[in-house]
Design an enzyme around this catalytic site. Structure first.
Site, mmCIF file in Angstrom:
data_model
loop_
_atom_site.group_PDB
_atom_site.id
_atom_site.type_symbol
_atom_site.label_atom_id
_atom_site.label_comp_id
_atom_site.label_asym_id
_atom_site.label_seq_id
_atom_site.Cartn_x
_atom_site.Cartn_y
_atom_site.Cartn_z
ATOM 1 N N TYR A 1 14.013 31.141 56.388
ATOM 2 C CA TYR A 1 13.440 31.104 57.574
ATOM 3 C C TYR A 1 14.525 31.684 58.703
ATOM 4 C CZ TYR A 1 11.420 27.857 61.765
ATOM 5 O OH TYR A 1 11.618 28.035 63.017
ATOM 6 N N LYS B 1 9.516 32.616 56.947
ATOM 7 C CA LYS B 1 9.020 32.148 57.541
ATOM 8 C C LYS B 1 9.709 33.310 58.816
ATOM 9 C CE LYS B 1 8.398 28.574 60.703
ATOM 10 N NZ LYS B 1 8.452 27.080 60.812
ATOM 11 N N ILE C 1 3.455 29.273 58.800
ATOM 12 C CA ILE C 1 3.321 27.756 59.370
ATOM 13 C C ILE C 1 3.875 27.096 60.517
ATOM 14 C CG2 ILE C 1 5.271 26.059 58.570
ATOM 15 C CD1 ILE C 1 6.062 27.995 56.271
ATOM 16 N N THR D 1 12.501 21.846 60.503
ATOM 17 C CA THR D 1 12.829 21.761 62.060
ATOM 18 C C THR D 1 12.327 21.257 63.189
ATOM 19 O OG1 THR D 1 12.858 23.961 62.587
ATOM 20 C CG2 THR D 1 14.998 24.153 61.431
ATOM 21 N N ARG E 1 16.941 29.829 67.667
ATOM 22 C CA ARG E 1 17.516 28.240 67.438
ATOM 23 C C ARG E 1 18.693 28.944 66.195
ATOM 24 N NH1 ARG E 1 14.583 24.118 68.575
ATOM 25 N NH2 ARG E 1 13.002 24.026 69.229
ATOM 26 N N TYR F 1 24.967 27.711 64.089
ATOM 27 C CA TYR F 1 25.922 27.654 64.798
ATOM 28 C C TYR F 1 26.984 28.215 64.145
ATOM 29 C CZ TYR F 1 29.241 25.728 67.665
ATOM 30 O OH TYR F 1 30.918 25.617 68.308
#
Length: 296
Positions: free
Chosen positions: A135, A164, A206, A46, A140, A109
């Protein structure tokens, strides 16, 4: 999967002033990461502004990165999205042998239930033979991947090898460490929390900050994996100011500004992202200069 016990970097995607992909800048960045000792590279995560790239551009960047790296360090390919069927097809079509694993962000979303998140990752696990790193970044995506869902996936699918974590929730991290299979990896997804997460048993990070400061980030992780926390602490606090400036006006705007100051690639972003303010540019220029003087 000891390949991922260390520091991986989520590469930014350099753009030219006209918004096209800057492959010379990407080459510079890749060489800078390898010279800085980064353990592995993540392409099209991302941080690479993947939401603004076409399917062809993504595959072109993945291919270019593999050719540039030429087997010198392991590679992870980012494949994430909120359309499960489309993502399954992309994974089935992805045949680049240079990549050792997939990093896949939880669907954003849509705000699926935990069962929806489980079924999404189940479909991905069945679509590829490559190892998958989950992840979890609720800030987000708008939804949290619960501990129960992570552990369920870890136990049921042998190619789901780690997570992650960027939830900034230490109770969540602790419960993952308590319940996970022995070889399932907890990986920091938040640079500022890498040291404390590794004290709980996370195997590395990461990183975003590592785009600009790979050597320091890799050394921090190395010290943590060696349980040399006094030495790691010094690097941790040195990088905290850099971390703040990386994210104060959004990612990857901050770290791209740092890379521009350092002459590695320019600061261009694709809309809706924009450059950091002049105040932040001045602060970043000063911080980079101060880091350079410390290194000298």
């Amino acid at each position: 999967m000891n390949t991922f016990h260390g520091a991986g970097v989520a590469l930014v995607t350099p753009f030219k002033v006209d918004g096209s992909i800057d492959y010379e800048g990407l080459s510079n960045l890749i060489e800078y990461q390898i010279a800085g000792g980064m353990d592995y590279l993540v392409s099209m995560g991302t941080t690479g502004e993947v939401a603004t790239l076409s399917k062809k551009e993504k595959l072109d960047v993945l291919d270019f990165t593999a050719k540039q790296v030429a087997g010198r360090v392991p590679l992870v390919a980012g494949f994430g999205g909120n359309n499960t069927a489309e993502l399954v097809e992309q994974l089935k079509e992805f045949k680049n042998p240079s990549y050792s694993a997939i990093l896949s962000v939880s669907p954003y979303y849509n705000k699926p239930t935990q069962e929806g998140i489980y079924q999404h990752y189940k479909a991905l696990a069945l679509a590829t033979n490559l190892p998958i790193i989950l992840y979890n970044v609720p800030g987000r995506t708008g939804s949290m991947v619960s501990v129960d869902t992570i552990i369920r996936l870890a136990k049921e699918f042998s190619n789901i090898i780690g997570v992650k974590e960027a939830s900034a929730n230490f109770e969540h991290f602790t419960r993952i460490m308590e319940q996970k299979p022995a070889d399932f990896m907890l990986i920091s997804g938040d640079d500022a929390l890498t040291l404390p997460m590794m004290s709980l048993g996370a195997v590395g990070v990461i990183t975003v900050v590592g785009n600009a400061f790979p050597r320091e980030t890799q050394q921090l992780v190395k010290y943590c994996n060696e349980w040399k926390f006094e030495e790691a602490n010094r690097i941790h606090y040195k990088l905290l100011r850099i971390d703040e400036l990386c994210f104060i006006e959004g990612n990857p705007a901050g770290v791209k500004e740092m890379l521009q100051v350092m002459g590695i690639c320019n600061r261009t972003l694709r809309l809706p992202l924009t450059e950091v303010s002049q105040v932040t540019k001045d602060r970043i220029a000063l911080a980079v200069k101060e880091m350079a003087s410390i290194q000298a």
